[in-house]
Write an enzyme that holds these catalytic residues in place. Structure first.
Site, PDB file in Angstrom:
ATOM      1  N   LYS A  53       0.847  -1.205   0.000  1.00 59.75           N
ATOM      2  CA  LYS A  53       0.000   0.000   0.000  1.00 59.75           C
ATOM      3  C   LYS A  53       0.874   1.244   0.000  1.00 59.75           C
ATOM      4  CE  LYS A  53      -3.857  -2.416   2.129  1.00 59.75           C
ATOM      5  NZ  LYS A  53      -4.572  -2.833   3.338  1.00 59.75           N
ATOM      6  N   GLN A  97      -4.837  -1.304   9.388  1.00 55.02           N
ATOM      7  CA  GLN A  97      -4.759  -2.666   8.853  1.00 55.02           C
ATOM      8  C   GLN A  97      -5.362  -3.673   9.832  1.00 55.02           C
ATOM      9  OE1 GLN A  97      -3.725  -3.330   5.744  1.00 55.02           O
ATOM     10  NE2 GLN A  97      -4.016  -5.523   5.952  1.00 55.02           N
ATOM     11  N   ASP A 120     -11.234   2.620   3.589  1.00 54.02           N
ATOM     12  CA  ASP A 120     -11.577   1.194   3.585  1.00 54.02           C
ATOM     13  C   ASP A 120     -13.084   0.980   3.466  1.00 54.02           C
ATOM     14  OD1 ASP A 120      -9.704  -0.867   3.693  1.00 54.02           O
ATOM     15  OD2 ASP A 120      -9.175  -0.423   5.765  1.00 54.02           O
TER      16      ASP A 120
END
Ligand code: GUN
Length: 287
Positions: A53, A97, A120
């Site tokens: 990422k 995460q 997200d």
């Protein structure tokens, strides 16, 4: 024999377009999209995802920051860090995460992220928008799958889409996105009875169950479009999908490979969504 859905090539195409949009945003509004990724602990798979990422954000011309925290970080410490980035206007996207260590309540953490920065799409407010049929921030894997289906001109209108796996990250948001395109959706999971028979009804079969080679030819209708979200390691450490590719590929009309299918699209949609968040920060947006 199925045609391959080349996620890598599509991801590169979208990233090329994104580079232009990022340059335009900078020229017109003087801002650079900023993404912060927060990793707690030393889960080895998460470390790889986070590194990718970071790399993609830099390649897209973003401001990129990665916060690596020890396993013993408290929930309060993590909440304070999130609040710091909520307030920092240089960052338009905040990603924590998952999975988080067991002593941290992940629901409380996801709720603390400013929904406008929730790239997200996991905040309940964004989940709500999605289920209201007005998606804002959408979980990246389902968003990437919709891009692939569009690129390969898969007509979803009135088709039966079967999803295997009901996670908040893939299965559930995927169902809503397919419903938006007028597919008839069946959301199955590990407790579904007669799963192969149910899956075999799918004109489109999306597999996100997290078990290597779970889907065999018995699950697949002749001519189905098969999307494999799985990323598992076999005994030799080789990356394999949830679908037994060699067995299913001759039956399907379109199929994603692993690697080179869904994976590159997930990360690309994260970049696209961070760009969109940056764009919304300087333009009027009507929720
Ligand atoms: N862990 C596995 N997939 C994801 C994802 O899409 N987002 C985050 N934040 N964590 C994950």
């Amino acid at each position: 024999m199925a045609k391959l859905i080349d996620g890598k090539a599509l991801a590169e195409k979208i990233q090329g377009q994104l580079a232009h949009k990022v340059a335009e945003l900078k020229a017109e509004h003087g801002i650079v999209p900023g993404l912060v990724v927060i990793l707690v602990g030393d889960n080895s798979a998460s470390q790889v995802y986070v590194r990718n990422k970071e790399r993609s954000a830099l390649a897209a011309g973003f401001k990129s920051e990665t916060v690596r925290l020890s396993d013993s970080t408290s929930e309060e410490e993590l909440l304070n860090i999130i609040e710091h980035y909520n307030q920092d206007s240089a960052f338009h996207g905040i990603l924590v995460q998952l999975p988080l260590p067991a002593h941290i309540n992940d629901k409380r953490i996801l709720l603390a992220i400013d929904p406008k920065k929730d790239v997200d799409g996991f905040h309940p407010m964004n989940t709500g928008h999605l289920w209201n049929g007005r998606p804002q921030m959408v979980p990246c894997t389902p968003a990437g799958i919709m891009e692939m289906l569009h690129e390969y001109e898969v007509d979803l209108e009135g088709k039966h889409a079967v999803i295997i796996g009901r996670s908040n990250i893939v299965g559930k948001p995927m169902a809503q996105l397919l419903l938006d395109k007028n597919a008839t959706v069946t959301l199955t999971h590990s407790r579904t009875r007669s799963l192969p028979e149910v899956a075999k009804q799918g004109d489109v079969l999306i597999v996100a169950i997290g078990q290597g080679h779970f889907v065999t030819k018995e699950f697949v209708k002749e001519g189905a479009v098969v999307i494999d979200v799985g990323m598992n390691r076999d005994e030799d450490g080789k990356l394999i999908g949830d679908v037994k590719f060699d067995e299913v590929e001759p039956i399907a009309s379109l199929i994603t490979p692993v690697p080179g299918g869904v994976g590159p699209m997930t990360i690309t949609m994260l970049m696209e969504q961070t760009y969109q968040a940056a764009l919304r920060s300087v333009t009027k947006y009507d929720y």
